[in-house]
Design an enzyme around this catalytic site. Sequence first.
Site, PDB file in Angstrom:
ATOM      1  N   GLN A  17      13.925 -36.399  18.847  1.00  0.00           N
ATOM      2  CA  GLN A  17      12.512 -36.751  18.588  1.00  0.00           C
ATOM      3  C   GLN A  17      11.564 -35.669  19.127  1.00  0.00           C
ATOM      4  O   GLN A  17      10.756 -35.079  18.392  1.00  0.00           O
ATOM      5  CB  GLN A  17      12.161 -38.084  19.237  1.00  0.00           C
ATOM      6  CG  GLN A  17      10.656 -38.391  19.152  1.00  0.00           C
ATOM      7  CD  GLN A  17      10.223 -39.584  19.981  1.00  0.00           C
ATOM      8  OE1 GLN A  17       9.995 -40.633  19.431  1.00  0.00           O
ATOM      9  NE2 GLN A  17      10.077 -39.413  21.299  1.00  0.00           N
ATOM     10  N   ALA A  85      19.697 -33.982  26.104  1.00  0.00           N
ATOM     11  CA  ALA A  85      20.222 -34.946  27.074  1.00  0.00           C
ATOM     12  C   ALA A  85      20.949 -36.054  26.337  1.00  0.00           C
ATOM     13  O   ALA A  85      20.720 -36.272  25.142  1.00  0.00           O
ATOM     14  CB  ALA A  85      19.074 -35.573  27.883  1.00  0.00           C
ATOM     15  N   SER A 128      11.947 -37.656  33.660  1.00  0.00           N
ATOM     16  CA  SER A 128      11.646 -38.981  33.089  1.00  0.00           C
ATOM     17  C   SER A 128      11.105 -39.963  34.118  1.00  0.00           C
ATOM     18  O   SER A 128      11.500 -39.950  35.289  1.00  0.00           O
ATOM     19  CB  SER A 128      12.945 -39.543  32.503  1.00  0.00           C
ATOM     20  OG  SER A 128      12.831 -40.920  32.266  1.00  0.00           O
ATOM     21  N   GLU A 130      12.052 -42.810  34.224  1.00  0.00           N
ATOM     22  CA  GLU A 130      13.216 -43.603  34.667  1.00  0.00           C
ATOM     23  C   GLU A 130      13.637 -43.216  36.081  1.00  0.00           C
ATOM     24  O   GLU A 130      14.350 -43.962  36.742  1.00  0.00           O
ATOM     25  CB  GLU A 130      14.388 -43.390  33.703  1.00  0.00           C
ATOM     26  CG  GLU A 130      14.334 -44.241  32.463  1.00  0.00           C
ATOM     27  CD  GLU A 130      14.595 -45.721  32.730  1.00  0.00           C
ATOM     28  OE1 GLU A 130      15.635 -46.053  33.298  1.00  0.00           O
ATOM     29  OE2 GLU A 130      13.740 -46.545  32.366  1.00  0.00           O
ATOM     30  N   TYR A 152      21.725 -42.841  33.886  1.00  0.00           N
ATOM     31  CA  TYR A 152      20.782 -41.908  33.256  1.00  0.00           C
ATOM     32  C   TYR A 152      19.694 -41.503  34.248  1.00  0.00           C
ATOM     33  O   TYR A 152      19.397 -40.312  34.414  1.00  0.00           O
ATOM     34  CB  TYR A 152      20.152 -42.560  32.015  1.00  0.00           C
ATOM     35  CG  TYR A 152      18.977 -41.785  31.446  1.00  0.00           C
ATOM     36  CD1 TYR A 152      19.175 -40.696  30.612  1.00  0.00           C
ATOM     37  CD2 TYR A 152      17.657 -42.154  31.762  1.00  0.00           C
ATOM     38  CE1 TYR A 152      18.088 -39.982  30.097  1.00  0.00           C
ATOM     39  CE2 TYR A 152      16.579 -41.459  31.251  1.00  0.00           C
ATOM     40  CZ  TYR A 152      16.796 -40.365  30.414  1.00  0.00           C
ATOM     41  OH  TYR A 152      15.715 -39.665  29.925  1.00  0.00           O
ATOM     42  N   LYS A 156      18.839 -37.817  35.815  1.00  0.00           N
ATOM     43  CA  LYS A 156      17.530 -37.158  35.677  1.00  0.00           C
ATOM     44  C   LYS A 156      16.966 -36.750  37.035  1.00  0.00           C
ATOM     45  O   LYS A 156      16.257 -35.746  37.142  1.00  0.00           O
ATOM     46  CB  LYS A 156      16.539 -38.078  34.950  1.00  0.00           C
ATOM     47  CG  LYS A 156      16.734 -38.120  33.439  1.00  0.00           C
ATOM     48  CD  LYS A 156      16.303 -36.803  32.774  1.00  0.00           C
ATOM     49  CE  LYS A 156      16.508 -36.816  31.274  1.00  0.00           C
ATOM     50  NZ  LYS A 156      16.269 -35.512  30.624  1.00  0.00           N
TER      51      LYS A 156
END
Length: 331
Positions: A17, A85, A128, A130, A152, A156
């Site tokens: 994206q 990623a 991120s 996250e 994840y 990161k």
Amino acid sequence: MGSSGKPRAVVTGITGQDGSYLAEFLLEKGYDVFGVVRRSSTEKFERIKHFQDRITLMHADLTDQGSMIDVITEARPREVYNLAAQSFVPTSWKQPMLTGQVTALGVTCVLEAIRVVDKSIRFYQASSSEMFGNAQETPQRESTPFYPRSPYGVAKVYGHWITVNYRESYGMFAVSGILFNHESPRRGLEFVTRKISLGVARIRLGLDTEVRLGNLDAKRDWGYAGDYVRAMWLMMQQETPEDYVVSSGETHSVREACEAAFSHVGLNWEDHVTVDPKFYRPAEVHLLLGDSAKARTRLKWTPEVSFRDLMGMMVDADIERLQRENQHGAV
Ligand code: NAP
Ligand code: G4F
């Protein structure tokens, strides 16, 4: 600079994206764009095919050091944007080793390639929100401690700190953009906003009756991907390499995202959304809300697309896509 006199940029994850929006943005700015793609038995160039003839694709993988060194040696860019990623959070519980190899160590692979070939090349890391996970304060800003809640998120955090470390160890221009969730009609089908927008489109066109989702209470700070790639580029144009939070500054629940998407086409979300515990996560990130004051002040960055417009844009795009496919007999 290449022989054409244009600045050169390498983008890993160009088929994703963000990679597709960033490449378009860099082309508009007059860059020669080199996109890193990994070998596949079928090409997955859906998001980049409309400008593929204007970029150079190079084969490499973030788990293969030699291939990244070759890319940097051949492209000799001014800037490298590391967007590649394993980026889907639930997959990171199913494939934690792979997620660590690509999303964490893959960052070192790109940084090492730059260090070996030319330390003056600028580096952007796609960090991120996250990383904030079980957020220690709200809103989250650059100084908020990390508390990742998935393999994840943990990967990161490694990617973020190795970027800071190469900056401090080798004096490299390496920046970490801590981006909150950003979406678009090009979002992967498994992420919640796209799952909702595609579901709404299918229901509107009579192809389906329900969307099955997990935790409707989770809250995210959602923005538009096209706005966020601008912030990446701005970070790379500064005099000094620094890390920035990029966010809309609003938080909305998954339930609100459903309401916005269904009401856009005159439907009531409660008639069509079914909660399926299959989509619950082993550990959830309940609330993300970013404070992007530093990016807004220093980079003069402001997002242009609102939450409701974003959900509407995604629903419209999915309806158009399905109608197009239907005309060609694919639905
Ligand atoms: P995405 O759509 O999932 O794209 C990921 C890209 O990484 C794809 O091009 C994929 O290639 C590539 N890739 C995966 N493994 C690779 C490997 N081993 N070697 C080389 N390339 C590999 O992700 P996105 O939403 O554009 O996000 C871009 C980056 O920002 C990611 O690092 C993500 O973790 C991070 N991020 C995203 C958000 C968000 O809300 N979107 C927020 C914060 C941070 P294939 O096409 O071959 O699979
Ligand atoms: O759309 P999501 O899968 O995105 P998530 O987990 O926040 O991660 C995305 O944003 C991160 C930035 O914060 C990126 F780093 C990461 O790469 C990725 O782009 O899920 C959002 C929320 C979660 O709380 C999830 O539990 O939606 C909730 N949800 C509820 N039902 C669902 C579903 N998520 C998905 N994917 N599918 C559902 O059916």
